[in-house]
Design an enzyme around this catalytic site. Structure first.
Site, PDB file in Angstrom:
ATOM      1  N   ASP A  32      70.632 -15.895 -40.592  1.00 51.41           N
ATOM      2  CA  ASP A  32      71.002 -17.264 -39.908  1.00 51.41           C
ATOM      3  C   ASP A  32      71.600 -18.594 -41.132  1.00 51.41           C
ATOM      4  O   ASP A  32      70.594 -18.074 -42.443  1.00 51.41           O
ATOM      5  CB  ASP A  32      69.637 -18.034 -39.248  1.00 51.41           C
ATOM      6  CG  ASP A  32      69.119 -17.157 -37.535  1.00 51.41           C
ATOM      7  OD1 ASP A  32      71.140 -17.239 -37.557  1.00 51.41           O
ATOM      8  OD2 ASP A  32      68.576 -17.202 -37.250  1.00 51.41           O
ATOM      9  N   TYR A  81      64.352  -6.548 -44.451  1.00 48.40           N
ATOM     10  CA  TYR A  81      63.728  -8.159 -44.065  1.00 48.40           C
ATOM     11  C   TYR A  81      62.744  -7.909 -45.376  1.00 48.40           C
ATOM     12  O   TYR A  81      60.908  -7.770 -45.157  1.00 48.40           O
ATOM     13  CB  TYR A  81      63.697  -8.506 -43.392  1.00 48.40           C
ATOM     14  CG  TYR A  81      64.952  -8.983 -42.556  1.00 48.40           C
ATOM     15  CD1 TYR A  81      65.726 -10.067 -42.940  1.00 48.40           C
ATOM     16  CD2 TYR A  81      65.656  -8.476 -42.105  1.00 48.40           C
ATOM     17  CE1 TYR A  81      67.236 -10.705 -41.935  1.00 48.40           C
ATOM     18  CE2 TYR A  81      66.198  -8.390 -41.244  1.00 48.40           C
ATOM     19  CZ  TYR A  81      67.652  -9.081 -41.802  1.00 48.40           C
ATOM     20  OH  TYR A  81      68.863  -9.998 -40.640  1.00 48.40           O
TER      21      TYR A  81
END
Lengths: 279, 279
Positions: A60, A124
């Site tokens: 994002d 992540y």
């Protein structure tokens, strides 16, 4: 005779703050995607068919990547040999130079290889800064690169307990944000790793006395739902702040409804880094 | 009756890339100094005399500070009490917010205290990145925050030998750049510390396999000559590259002439950080 296209897998890095995310957007927006810059740089290779990057892992606006990946096909003019991997890295980076985007590596792959679908897992990292009582205590070198949740220090053992609840295979409906893909995607995911460990800040060994603590949350899964990592981090931080308990995390999983996620608890994008895509 | 001014010592941090240096410049320049922003922020305190920051340690365009210091006097309107230290930090940071400049601490000091002349020593850190064969291999998160000298790896033991030659009291004429203050300043300085140690990069524990190595050079002295640290680093890197030997460093000191410094050897500003000012 036209030679067949050559497929490459590339690994790349970016500082996400100034992009609308990794995915391509229409070029008339004020802020565009990392992919727009990659494809613009690739046009300088003078392919006979425009080059499209097939990105493995969506990120994002404001999310960073230590290493994301994509595949692309390059079809050159008749008689021109395929680029070798070093040439490809060098010339893409040459044209990307003003941007905080870098090609790290390139590999020739078979034409059946797909950066997104061939990936075995994604990892992540989420960076937390503890010990700040106010926004202005974030070191200037860490701006946009971490999250300093309100309340200073967090109860890390409680967060570590809660993280255990997220491990394994679950319906993560509560931990996804809704988007256009929601109706077509199974909410079942398998979280292979969910660690919380002390970390370090940029040159933080030179200011230890200021009481700032950097921590890293690490998550690995074959794939994640939309905003799943930021929602999981936000819920774990709420546990660290004493707003939720590890038991609540289990209950949130059992409810299987994204509307049950605590309002405003999602972690901001600035602390999130795609660390790696594994094949 | 007008109350006397109150003197404060403040410590502050900045990401130097977008400033002309720490010192004030005329406000009509395209790029101004960190001091311009500090004084602009301080005007919001509504003093009855404009607030001037007396900076302890000059830094050039592109040089960063983990911690620089300054003193300032604040004279408030009759009847208004002196700011306490927390109020001062908070309101300066509030007005500095869009800038990568932060007040770290503030202390009330006596009116005879002088940030520049009362300092006992300054410590600088210079960050080197080894293992890059090309500019594009610098991680995007390290842009403007290190120097990756040409040639990849450096001969660190030779650099460490050479650094020993710089320790102690010497005439550093060869290691200063000329400026308007040169005729009035003694070239004698005492280097109290000159270390070369392994360091880490931003999140570099996540990409160790890429062969990048971060090193830090640390220098401490009561004060330094104009560009002395960047010239010392540049000469030590030349030793690491095999262009000079530790013996040459001794000879450069003995020549006592800034024109004898190897051309283009000065290290760029991006890797330099003022770490601390000691009182």
């Amino acid at each position: 005779m036209v030679s067949p296209p050559t497929r490459y897998l590339v690994f790349f890095q970016y500082f996400g703050t100034k992009y609308s995310g990794v995915m391509e957007t229409s070029n008339d927006q004020a802020v565009v995607g990392v992919q727009n810059y990659l494809e613009k740089a690739a046009q300088n290779l003078k392919p006979i068919v425009p080059i499209k990057f097939h990105i493995s892992s969506r990120t994002d606006t404001g999310v960073h990547a230590l290493c994301n990946s994509a595949h692309l096909d390059i079809q050159r003019a008749p008689g021109k040999p395929a680029f070798n991997e070093k040439q490809l890295i060098y010339s893409l980076n040459y044209h990307l130079k003003p941007e905080p985007i870098r090609i790290l590596n390139a590999y020739r792959v078979t034409n059946s290889f797909h950066a997104r679908f061939s990936a075995l897992s994604r990892t992540y990292i989420y960076r937390l800064l503890m010990g700040c009582t106010h926004y202005s205590e974030i070191p200037v070198f860490e701006k946009d690169l971490c999250w300093a949740p309100a309340g200073g220090y967090l109860n890390v053992p409680a967060m570590q307990d809660a993280a255990q609840c997220l491990l394994g295979t679950h319906d993560f409906s509560t931990f996804r944000s809704l988007n256009s893909e929601t109706p077509f995607q199974s909410p079942i995911r398998t979280v292979l790793q969910a660690d919380i460990r002390p970390s370090s800040g940029f040159l933080s060994h030179h200011y230890e006395h200021r009481g700032l603590e950097f921590w890293e949350l690490k998550f690995r899964s074959r794939s994640f739902l939309y905003r799943q990592v930021r929602r999981m981090v936000g819920a774990l931080v709420a546990v660290g702040q004493g707003k939720l308990t590890p038991r609540h995390i289990k209950e949130l999983l059992e409810i299987k409804d994204s509307r049950a996620f605590p309002p405003n608890a999602m972690a901001p994008p600035s602390g999130l880094f795609l660390k790696s895509v594994e094949y």
